[in-house]
Write a protein that holds these residues in place. Structure first.
Motif, mmCIF file in Angstrom:
data_model
loop_
_atom_site.group_PDB
_atom_site.id
_atom_site.type_symbol
_atom_site.label_atom_id
_atom_site.label_comp_id
_atom_site.label_asym_id
_atom_site.label_seq_id
_atom_site.Cartn_x
_atom_site.Cartn_y
_atom_site.Cartn_z
ATOM 1 N N GLU A 273 0.839 -1.204 0.000
ATOM 2 C CA GLU A 273 0.000 0.000 0.000
ATOM 3 C C GLU A 273 0.868 1.245 0.000
ATOM 4 N N PHE A 274 1.965 1.207 0.733
ATOM 5 C CA PHE A 274 2.892 2.335 0.771
ATOM 6 C C PHE A 274 3.507 2.571 -0.603
ATOM 7 N N ARG A 275 3.940 1.500 -1.261
ATOM 8 C CA ARG A 275 4.548 1.642 -2.578
ATOM 9 C C ARG A 275 3.550 2.121 -3.620
ATOM 10 N N ALA A 276 2.300 1.683 -3.509
ATOM 11 C CA ALA A 276 1.282 2.069 -4.487
ATOM 12 C C ALA A 276 0.855 3.518 -4.334
ATOM 13 N N SER A 277 0.851 4.001 -3.100
ATOM 14 C CA SER A 277 0.339 5.347 -2.840
ATOM 15 C C SER A 277 1.433 6.396 -2.716
ATOM 16 N N GLY A 278 2.608 5.970 -2.239
ATOM 17 C CA GLY A 278 3.686 6.923 -1.988
ATOM 18 C C GLY A 278 3.429 7.801 -0.785
ATOM 19 N N VAL A 279 2.417 7.457 0.005
ATOM 20 C CA VAL A 279 2.033 8.237 1.183
ATOM 21 C C VAL A 279 2.652 7.605 2.426
#
Length: 294
Positions: free
Chosen positions: A240-246
């Motif tokens: 999820e972190f890699r997909a969103s960059g958030v």
């Protein structure tokens, strides 16, 4: 439910209300060691004293017979009913110093670790008269409990080993696969599970939030399942972190819950703490380190 010759488990149901309007039925177990002077492990939630009094009455005992309340940790469903029990019994309370502040100051805990329904679960804080140490033995009448410091779910979480019975009372140390992950320190939680995996002579294991009593090889399987769930959660947070960059855990939590197949209400402040814990070790936590457990 009798777990061994020396330990009786009492199931305490309660509900968690979420901001989405969803009400989640939950339960937690308290444990009674019915010696001449009763020792109690965990206090359940506010109001649990009535269930406890009823169970003790069936055993020909009463609340005044309780000598000591030992807490696996300081979360609301484990210490929430302590005030009522202490008033009725005058017993002493014991816990690990890692959770002492939250046990003694409920308002501080509510501020630092907000969770759904906190006020409905906890009457107030309670003094900790005895601080537990890892590896020490606590005498409860003829029964001796070995204290195992197993942080991760909370800083001061402990399990109790009834060595005479080969019984491990695991508290909330074991993450429940397929359920909302609740821990504040990924490495500590994983290390605690590995420590439990290495225990010798276990015959029976019971978790506070689990209906099933585990015996024999089931114990090892259940601990490995907990480790596998920690790995799966870590991978979901990473993806999820890699997909969103958030980097904001509150923003990442709904997507992480979805990746894990959890319902929307799982994305609450308690799970946000878990996601933050995984973000904190995103570059250092090596899931391949679990290889020796398999």
């Amino acid at each position: 439910m009798r777990l061994s010759e020396h330990v009786v488990a009492l199931r305490v149901p309660f509900e968690l209300p979420f901001s989405t309007g969803h009400i989640l039925p939950r339960f937690v177990h308290m444990y009674i060691l019915p010696e001449k002077r009763i020792s109690l492990i965990d206090a359940g939630v506010k109001g649990a004293v009535s269930l406890l009094a009823g169970q003790l009455s069936l055993m020909g005992r009463e609340l005044a017979d309780i000598d000591c309340l030992l807490l696996t940790h300081g979360h609301p469903d484990h210490m929430g009913g302590a005030s009522e029990i202490l008033r009725e019994s005058g017993c002493r309370t014991a816990a690990h110093p890692g959770d002492q502040a939250w046990i003694e100051d409920a308002r501080r805990q509510a501020k630092e670790r907000p969770m759904p329904g906190f006020v409905s679960l906890v009457e107030g804080g309670n003094p900790v008269g005895q601080l537990l140490k890892d590896g020490e033995t606590v005498s409860c009448g003829r029964v001796e409990l070995r204290v195992l410091h197993t942080p991760g779910h909370s800083p001061g979480h402990v399990c109790f080993l009834v060595e005479e019975d080969g019984l491990l009372l695991a508290g909330d140390a074991l993450p429940q696969p397929g359920q909302m992950p609740i821990y504040d320190d990924v490495k500590a939680s994983s290390d605690s599970l590995l420590r439990l995996l290495d225990l010798k002579g276990l015959k029976t294991m019971h978790s506070s939030w689990d209906e099933q009593v585990y015996r024999g090889e089931e114990i090892r399987t259940r601990i490995l399942d907990g480790l596998a769930w920690v790995m799966k959660v870590h991978e979901a947070v990473r993806d999820e972190f890699r997909a969103s960059g958030v980097e904001d855990p509150a923003v990442l939590t709904p997507g992480t819950a979805s990746r894990l197949g959890l319902p929307p209400f799982a994305a609450n402040p308690v799970m946000v703490r878990t996601v933050r814990a995984h973000l904190d070790v995103m570059d250092t936590f090596d899931v391949s380190g679990f290889g020796r457990a398999a």
